[in-house]
Design a protein around this motif. Sequence first.
Motif, PDB file in Angstrom:
ATOM      1  N   GLU A   1      -2.838   5.296   1.263  1.00 54.39           N
ATOM      2  CA  GLU A   1      -3.693   4.140   1.554  1.00 54.39           C
ATOM      3  C   GLU A   1      -3.511   3.676   2.994  1.00 54.39           C
ATOM      4  N   LEU A   2      -2.276   3.705   3.478  1.00 54.68           N
ATOM      5  CA  LEU A   2      -2.029   3.333   4.877  1.00 54.68           C
ATOM      6  C   LEU A   2      -2.674   4.333   5.828  1.00 54.68           C
ATOM      7  N   GLU A   3      -2.573   5.613   5.502  1.00 51.50           N
ATOM      8  CA  GLU A   3      -3.188   6.639   6.350  1.00 51.50           C
ATOM      9  C   GLU A   3      -4.704   6.472   6.385  1.00 51.50           C
ATOM     10  N   LEU A   4      -5.279   6.123   5.248  1.00 53.90           N
ATOM     11  CA  LEU A   4      -6.728   5.902   5.194  1.00 53.90           C
ATOM     12  C   LEU A   4      -7.116   4.697   6.035  1.00 53.90           C
ATOM     13  N   GLU A   5      -6.305   3.635   5.938  1.00 55.77           N
ATOM     14  CA  GLU A   5      -6.568   2.411   6.705  1.00 55.77           C
ATOM     15  C   GLU A   5      -6.478   2.660   8.197  1.00 55.77           C
ATOM     16  N   PHE A   6      -5.553   3.533   8.611  1.00 53.01           N
ATOM     17  CA  PHE A   6      -5.312   3.777  10.039  1.00 53.01           C
ATOM     18  C   PHE A   6      -5.838   5.139  10.496  1.00 53.01           C
ATOM     19  N   ALA A   7      -6.820   5.668   9.798  1.00 50.39           N
ATOM     20  CA  ALA A   7      -7.490   6.911  10.222  1.00 50.39           C
ATOM     21  C   ALA A   7      -6.492   8.030  10.486  1.00 50.39           C
ATOM     22  N   GLN A   8      -5.501   8.166   9.600  1.00 47.83           N
ATOM     23  CA  GLN A   8      -4.484   9.225   9.651  1.00 47.83           C
ATOM     24  C   GLN A   8      -3.511   9.105  10.826  1.00 47.83           C
ATOM     25  N   VAL A   9      -3.477   7.966  11.505  1.00 41.95           N
ATOM     26  CA  VAL A   9      -2.531   7.805  12.637  1.00 41.95           C
ATOM     27  C   VAL A   9      -1.708   6.525  12.472  1.00 41.95           C
ATOM     28  N   ALA A  10      -1.384   6.158  11.247  1.00 43.83           N
ATOM     29  CA  ALA A  10      -0.574   4.956  11.018  1.00 43.83           C
ATOM     30  C   ALA A  10       0.777   5.052  11.713  1.00 43.83           C
ATOM     31  N   SER A  11       1.265   6.281  11.898  1.00 47.21           N
ATOM     32  CA  SER A  11       2.556   6.480  12.564  1.00 47.21           C
ATOM     33  C   SER A  11       2.562   5.912  13.974  1.00 47.21           C
ATOM     34  N   LEU A  12       1.415   5.893  14.609  1.00 44.92           N
ATOM     35  CA  LEU A  12       1.341   5.351  15.969  1.00 44.92           C
ATOM     36  C   LEU A  12       1.667   3.863  15.980  1.00 44.92           C
TER      37      LEU A  12
ATOM     38  N   LYS B   1       0.828  -1.207   0.000  1.00 46.85           N
ATOM     39  CA  LYS B   1       0.000   0.000   0.000  1.00 46.85           C
ATOM     40  C   LYS B   1       0.865   1.261   0.000  1.00 46.85           C
ATOM     41  N   THR B   2       0.306   2.332  -0.546  1.00 45.11           N
ATOM     42  CA  THR B   2       0.987   3.627  -0.559  1.00 45.11           C
ATOM     43  C   THR B   2       0.792   4.325   0.783  1.00 45.11           C
ATOM     44  N   PHE B   3       1.502   5.441   0.949  1.00 43.38           N
ATOM     45  CA  PHE B   3       1.366   6.245   2.170  1.00 43.38           C
ATOM     46  C   PHE B   3      -0.089   6.632   2.398  1.00 43.38           C
TER      47      PHE B   3
ATOM     48  N   LEU C   1       8.874 -10.844  11.296  1.00 44.15           N
ATOM     49  CA  LEU C   1       7.603 -10.150  11.080  1.00 44.15           C
ATOM     50  C   LEU C   1       7.747  -8.657  11.323  1.00 44.15           C
ATOM     51  N   GLN C   2       8.502  -8.298  12.358  1.00 47.08           N
ATOM     52  CA  GLN C   2       8.707  -6.878  12.660  1.00 47.08           C
ATOM     53  C   GLN C   2       9.383  -6.165  11.484  1.00 47.08           C
ATOM     54  N   LEU C   3      10.421  -6.795  10.954  1.00 46.57           N
ATOM     55  CA  LEU C   3      11.152  -6.194   9.840  1.00 46.57           C
ATOM     56  C   LEU C   3      10.264  -6.060   8.599  1.00 46.57           C
ATOM     57  N   LYS C   4       9.441  -7.075   8.350  1.00 42.71           N
ATOM     58  CA  LYS C   4       8.535  -7.007   7.197  1.00 42.71           C
ATOM     59  C   LYS C   4       7.506  -5.889   7.373  1.00 42.71           C
ATOM     60  N   ALA C   5       6.999  -5.750   8.597  1.00 46.07           N
ATOM     61  CA  ALA C   5       6.003  -4.703   8.855  1.00 46.07           C
ATOM     62  C   ALA C   5       6.612  -3.320   8.667  1.00 46.07           C
ATOM     63  N   ILE C   6       7.819  -3.128   9.172  1.00 47.84           N
ATOM     64  CA  ILE C   6       8.495  -1.840   8.997  1.00 47.84           C
ATOM     65  C   ILE C   6       8.745  -1.594   7.513  1.00 47.84           C
ATOM     66  N   GLY C   7       9.056  -2.667   6.784  1.00 40.84           N
ATOM     67  CA  GLY C   7       9.265  -2.549   5.347  1.00 40.84           C
ATOM     68  C   GLY C   7       8.034  -2.026   4.622  1.00 40.84           C
ATOM     69  N   VAL C   8       6.847  -2.386   5.086  1.00 36.59           N
ATOM     70  CA  VAL C   8       5.607  -1.890   4.482  1.00 36.59           C
ATOM     71  C   VAL C   8       5.551  -0.370   4.588  1.00 36.59           C
ATOM     72  N   PHE C   9       5.945   0.138   5.761  1.00 36.67           N
ATOM     73  CA  PHE C   9       5.926   1.591   5.963  1.00 36.67           C
ATOM     74  C   PHE C   9       7.009   2.295   5.148  1.00 36.67           C
TER      75      PHE C   9
END
Length: 410
Positions: free
Chosen positions: A46-57, A42-44, A78-86
């Motif tokens: 799309e992630l913000e939309l998914e997380f109600a503009q607080v994906a950074s949290l 997902k793009t930035f 898993l942690q590394l893969k998740a960070i990779g998504v961001f």
Amino acid sequence: MLTQGDQASIGKVLSFLREWDRGDRTVRGRLLNTFLIQNTGKTFYELELEFAQVASLFLARVTTWMRLTFMFGTFLGLQLKAIGVFLSASSHDQYLVEFVEDGGVLTLLEILSHSKSKEEDKTAALCLLLTVSNAGRKYKEFICESNGVKVIAESLATSNTDDTQESARALLESLSHGNPKYQNQIYKGLITLMTCSSPKAQQLVLCTLHIVQSKMKTAHHNIVEPLLHMLRSLHLEVQDAAINLILILKPYDVRPVLLSGLVALLRPSKEEVEQHQNTEESEITQMTGSLPVFVQQAAAAKTMRLLAEGSQEVSSELLSLGVIQHLLFAVGNREHIDSQIQASLALQHFVHSYPAIEEHVQRVTGSTLFAALMYKAETLYMNMDETQAEILQTNNLLITEGFDGDQSKG
């Protein structure tokens, strides 16, 4: 005023974060898996939309958990893969800035340094660092300021998997581009790496050095000795990479030392030969039928031919170093056919290029052997007996110019 849909989205995200904060490692592992399934690619926006503009949290939570638990390997992959998504989310660098500010780069470097980190986790950490490096100069400088070059170089030298080594090489190359402040540090680090024991790592280091060296105005004198040593490698890909690097060093100030070193390799001493026969390398010799010093001798002859073919100036410099006498010695090395072949090809080139030395070479080789040299140098060894070989190896021919004169004698 928030719409009913907005309120529902915020409630969903708060519930997700609450479950994360209260959950044990099993719960968090499940949440990471869910996140990866639903958000990979997902793009930035799309992630913000998914997380109600607080994906950074959520990014901050994953980064912190990784920093606290990486030494135990708890769901590190898993942690590394998740960070990779961001970090790979396009169109914005907000996540990248936050990750760096939260100490994410330092944690990735610690993962690389940790003795118990799995190779696949090191590879993933290197890929994330590559993403950071590719984001621009300030990120490259931050990695270098954090002792990154040394840590990444050690990963390349000590890893036993191709993926980790390739990722480390790609990262070092990335750090060398558009990073003038640390370019010299990276260059010297790569030169130090040339002494590592892994053939795969050696090849990657040489190829990366080739790229970095081409951007340098000078060559460091420390590059010469390990580079010449690489010519004795029994791995052809390493040897070829070493030869290619020597060829691009032709215009640099290390050329005189490099050429002198190459000429010297044509004539290994009896002590060197005996030393290699009596050391652990003798086992390699039994397997391959070649002493490393003879492999190096053949590679040196090949390298000098390529250098001479590409430059009349270099060719003249080699003559001034007495290369003809040493090539004749190598041609007579009946213990290593490749040395004879490569030296014969080089010798043929010099005779063709400098007709004035033809008579001197013919006097040493004899007319029959000389005819074979000029007709088909690569099969010259097949026409040589022991007596002829001994004559070549005891020759005292001194030619330091490409023409007849006071400095040419036989």
